[in-house]
Write an enzyme that holds these catalytic residues in place. Structure first.
Site, PDB file in Angstrom:
ATOM      1  N   THR A   1       0.853  -1.186   0.000  1.00  0.00           N
ATOM      2  CA  THR A   1       0.000   0.000   0.000  1.00  0.00           C
ATOM      3  C   THR A   1       0.885   1.230   0.000  1.00  0.00           C
ATOM      4  OG1 THR A   1      -1.883  -1.021   1.071  1.00  0.00           O
ATOM      5  CG2 THR A   1      -1.642   1.339   1.339  1.00  0.00           C
TER       6      THR A   1
ATOM      7  N   LYS B   1      -7.734   3.028  -4.049  1.00  0.00           N
ATOM      8  CA  LYS B   1      -7.667   2.482  -2.695  1.00  0.00           C
ATOM      9  C   LYS B   1      -7.913   3.585  -1.656  1.00  0.00           C
ATOM     10  CE  LYS B   1      -5.688  -0.293   0.692  1.00  0.00           C
ATOM     11  NZ  LYS B   1      -4.602  -0.926   1.377  1.00  0.00           N
TER      12      LYS B   1
ATOM     13  N   LYS C   1      -4.436   8.846   8.609  1.00  0.00           N
ATOM     14  CA  LYS C   1      -3.543   9.239   7.504  1.00  0.00           C
ATOM     15  C   LYS C   1      -4.283   9.153   6.167  1.00  0.00           C
ATOM     16  CE  LYS C   1      -1.311   6.319   5.447  1.00  0.00           C
ATOM     17  NZ  LYS C   1      -0.623   5.054   5.177  1.00  0.00           N
TER      18      LYS C   1
END
Lengths: 309, 309, 309, 309
Positions: free
Chosen positions: B100, B175, B244
């Site tokens: 990621t 994502k 985040k």
């Protein structure tokens, strides 16, 4: 419940009430029905129901009466009018209020029913017409717990799930919490979908990814499809009702001193949509409010997913 | 892909990489592996993998190399260190970055790989360890479309769904949109659950009602259960990572001038949770931040659902 | 400071720099000036300044050089270009950067100036052209404290107030906090004014009441008047700069884990205004974004206060 | 108003009413007074007022009666009790309600007064005890316009500014808009001050910079000083009242479909403060809610500005 099926009553033959009453008839229960617009009872009569002229006659004939009406005003009128429910209830009878009403209205009706010596259950549902037809509603109940257990077989004909939540008011409050989450989820969904499309990504792919993971809620597919088909003008759940529920949730948070920052932000978005004239559209029309104003077609459904304008 | 199974490589043998690499081994693919802490490769070696000393040796041996690392810094180190991936890639080789990472990092790696004449795919996933073990991840890909089609069988071993989304950066952005919705949903859920409990309603009943209706997302049951079991201290998805992702989504909204009021409100709630020292807890610990400060046990998991304290 | 007036330098002769430099000239200081567009220096030359061809020549001639430029990019170019400031500074010289720049840019310039043995002060200001002309700016400074005291008389010519705030970066951060409050105040003001007018109350009376009480901030009268005169298209402080400052403040809150729910909500409103094409308008144009979309004239200044449309 | 000074009445001798009534006495007006706790009238009697036993006797004796009471309940009691105001008003008399009440209460009282043939003005004020003493309140009025003009001299004794805003309810609504802005400003101020201190900047310098620029509102200095002196426990304006006004403003926005995102975010912050047990503290105690929970002294006043803890 004895082996011979008890006499039942049903008040309300609208989009929700009609299929629910049919499910009771199909299970072989003798049913007395009333609707303000009597013509709407025709499918029920055709299926074997006995139609009467007043709500009073329904409860007079039935051991357990259900009502499913449009709003609190209708629920109150049916109960407290001269030939209303309250005139007919008494010991040995039960009244199950399934309309979506606020806790205050539920208490008002419940106290009056119980004061006559009858049993009372508030029983709002989650789900709309397709779930009502399939007997797959979710039924939240509160009030007389003995009644809840007594009519378990009947609730199982109407819904795939039913729960008892406590004193009258608890079921309405629970429904408010569920709808509040729905409003917040849909607002976050519309924001994410707007970002997806504005960033040049594919909205349809976004829906597919959601469907395959931990966020897979049926509402995203249903509403995402409505947005894709530019079909938000025809409401399943009107936007103004969603905003009303968010407003009531924020106020309930005020009463209990629970800060609800995300819910309050969502409430203001839906208010913005109302300000833009989308009150009667489906709640998914919130999506349109988030688009750039200067788009050609702003304020009208975008018509299709796709790359950035 | 020829009938003889091609040589594969796998970089990273952590909580995600280990089960993913095992799935490739079990399907009969010859596999070369590397991990910074070499000891973690033992289960792979036991299953037939060949362990090497540098990322460079992995790509030198493999036709297609996958990497699954903790964060952008690790992904960059593995690529650009002296014995890194970039030194070994070239025509006829392919590199699939499944960590990621942000779009910028993805582009940095992708450009360097392609400049060497190799093929590149960014392929971040949705799902955590259980889905990795079961081969049921959702894989979002972007980059060389030919490579996407070429390795379809391999992606099908790792995930239950894979999609091609366009140029490098598109998969990372998608994502981010998914995780942004997750953050907003969880914040609305924690608010609703707090209201439910403070109003004296039953949290467990709330979860059951959600599970039966249009809002039924697996995450509500998983996280609701974590809250009920007072188990938010052990993270599945650390709260600081959720915050985040919300921050990055708000910034992406800034770039595209998309107002994200609900997402921004959720971001501030998670910041509040970080301020309260819950950064390393599971994202579901947001629930605790919403409780009254003066409660006995405030700041610690509440322990159980139930009536109002 | 000795009785003979020291040689000063001024870089930048724009809307702010020109009147500031004039104030130094009028006080009798010998001044060397440079501006990218040299023609803009004419009023300064007419008032006795010596114009040179490069920033390097300014610092070469001056003991203390001030600069007032449009943005961080301009500030960096003036310092680091081949004939820039850094080439000319050294022991015995001082550089005072008054442009509005971010802390990172301030540190970059400050470190380079100090590495050459010169003194450095970052000195962003509050106030716009009228305050610059009247010598009534508010000057926030950070860096070499000795320099701050040494040039106290000069700062007093430029502003009605100057403060020393600590290490380089502190002044930029303080200015960000001030502008963040400005953005929040203006958003709350525009919401209140919209409610006032929509409820059929008199906007002008609202301004008068504010002016007489504890909320009396000059900005409300100035911006309220701009809205009343339908004059938001001509910017004093462009809306996109206000949104940028709010974004930076929210990000600073992210760094320090300070939740900023109201500031974040304001940021999204300004983003909405940018999305609607009001980026270049005055920050007061936020008012228009809050009006109903379907109003005749939506998106254009409303023209006048008054009763509800 | 004829040259002979008319008989006046004053109901309420609390923190606000006492100094207001004194200002009328000092100007030479004959004054009849009543207060629920009669002892509080002593300073007025000493200054020449005539004290009576019921509100009815006040209006019986006076041409124009003012009332200044704690809340809507007190205002209603004084009017509608057996020996209340309504029993005594009639043609030739006037009643000026200066208590802070909601529009509904204002209308209830106004209609009853006017039904008796008397004149009515609602006249809520901005300002607290010091302004009442100095005759420097801001008086918002609505109701009988002729009465407004007739008593202009009297209003000028009580306040530095008075305005006529329209029909009964307009003054209460205007006061709500003013207080709504106050709540939003104070929330933005507390956020900025928290960021300032957490970033290691000087809170006192922040206040000085505000005082010198376009954001200089008296409330920032007053409340900033209260926070600095760790004196938020003693309320000037209780936090719960600020939250109540924000709630009412959000609801008024609901009625008019005006989205109020910043105000709603502020409302949730004040709710959070109430949840933390700060309801009775001054509204400036909101500052404490924004601090990190794990600070030593969290939930208690921080005591002093200064560098980061």
């Amino acid at each position: 419940m004895n082996t011979e099926k008890p006499q039942l009553g049903f008040i309300g033959a609208g989009l929700m009430g009609l299929p629910m009453a049919l499910n009771l008839l199909r299970a072989g229960y003798p049913l007395t029905v009333w609707n303000r617009d009597g013509a709407k009872c025709a499918p029920l009569v055709a299926a074997g129901a006995r139609q009467v002229a007043t709500p009073l006659e329904v409860v007079a004939a039935a051991e357990v009466t259900f009502s499913m009406l449009a709003d609190p005003a209708a629920a109150l009128a049916v109960c407290f009018s001269p030939h209303g429910v309250i005139q007919g209830v008494g010991p040995g009878k039960a009244y199950v209020e399934m309309s979506t009403i606020d806790p205050e209205t539920a208490c008002k009706i419940g106290i009056s029913v119980q004061a006559r010596g009858a049993l009372f259950l508030e029983a709002p549902v989650s789900g709309s017409t397709p779930q009502a037809q399939a007997g797959e509603l979710v039924i939240m109940t509160a009030g007389d717990e003995a009644l809840y257990h007594q009519i378990g077989d009947l609730l199982a004909l109407l819904g795939k799930k039913h729960l008892y939540l406590g004193e009258v008011g608890a079921a309405s409050s629970m429904k408010l919490a569920v709808n509040m989450l729905m409003g917040g989820m849909m607002a976050a969904f519309c924001e994410a979908l707007t970002l997806v499309q504005t960033a040049g990504l594919d909205g349809q792919a976004f829906l597919e990814i959601l469907a395959a993971g931990a966020l897979a809620a049926p509402i995203f597919q249903a509403k995402g499809d409505k947005i894709r088909r530019a079909d938000t003008a025809t409401p399943q759940f009107p936007l103004k009702h969603m905003q009303k529920d968010l407003r009531l949730a924020v106020q309930l948070g005020d009463v209990h001193h629970v800060p609800l920052a995300v819910t309050a932000a969502a409430n203001e978005l839906y208010k913005r949509a109302c300000q833009c004239g989308l009150e009667e559209a489906d709640m998914a029309a919130l999506f349109e409010t988030l688009q750039a104003r200067s788009l050609p077609g702003w304020g009208k459904p975008l018509g299709a997913f796709g790359k950035k304008r």
